[in-house]
Design an enzyme around this catalytic site. Sequence first.
Site: not given
Ligand code: NAD
Ligand code: 0WE
Length: 260
Positions: A155, A162
Amino acid sequence: MGMLEGKKGLILGVANDRSIAWGIAQQAVAQGARVGFNYLGEALERRVRPLAETVSAEIVEPLDVTNDKQIDEFFSRVEKEWGELDFLVHSIAFANKDSLKDRFLNTSRGDFHLALDVSCYSFVAVARRAASLMKPGSSMLTLSYLGAVRAIPNYNVMGVAKAALEASVRYLAVDLGVDGIRVNAISAGPIKTLAASGISGFKGILSAYEKVTPLRRNVTIDDVGKSAVYLLSDLSSGVSGEIHYVDAGFSVSSSLTPGD
Ligand code: NAD
Ligand code: 0WE
């Protein structure tokens, strides 16, 4: 009568129907909210517009949060359309894929800046514009992950982003508290979204979680959406600066295997 009846809110970060932001939007609309969305680039516009239509979104505009001019134009549009705002959801993160593998030690200055800019500073930037349209009782929410407070393999720089985001929630809660605006985060468990795809070993994380979380399952975007409704609504009127875990209990459990 819904918990967000008639409230107008921006939900930033819908990419597709698996996005956490979309889970929040659906639950908010089910509780009577009126919603507006952004999209990042034309490719995602084609995904977001049809979804937005299904919830009768009143605003669907481009916004790349690394671009101050686009942020200003986006909020000008919001001010013109709505005049005031009751809630803001920030569900945006990005890091260079290469920085989400191997050692954090090797993170370049450029990759560090990018992750912190998109995933943390953008919340401050949109919070400032949103606050100018909010009255007392309004609420802001962002999305975090456990990697903010524990070193989770791969991560890496996202964990640092974060951690900064969670600290920003506390500072914004203090700044905006005098205006009656609350600021909180949901720290979600892992969910298979676009941002999680392409993370090597993500399947393994999901299958490990469902074996050890107190609830013995993973969380869904509906779980996150329902908790978001609480934090955006008057039900949480005394809650600000909080990091609220929606992770099936994972963060409080020390068990490595069920029954331990
Ligand atoms: P997602 O890919 O559906 O959403 C991420 C969004 O970020 C996308 O809509 C993308 O367009 C947007 N984004 C990236 N760069 C951007 C920019 N320069 N300007 C505007 N928008 C931009 O994935 P998600 O998992 O729904 O992620 C949403 C949030 O939840 C993130 O902050 C992520 O870190 C957090 N999160 C995700 C998880 C997981 O496991 N999926 C867990 C905990 C927290
Ligand atoms: O916040 C996230 C995802 C964040 C994320 C993911 C990507 C993948 C594609 C940010 N930037 C990028 N850029 C890319 O090009 N999570 C909480 C999901 C997540 O991501 C991980 C996790 C978990 C959980 C990455 C490594 C290890 C665990």
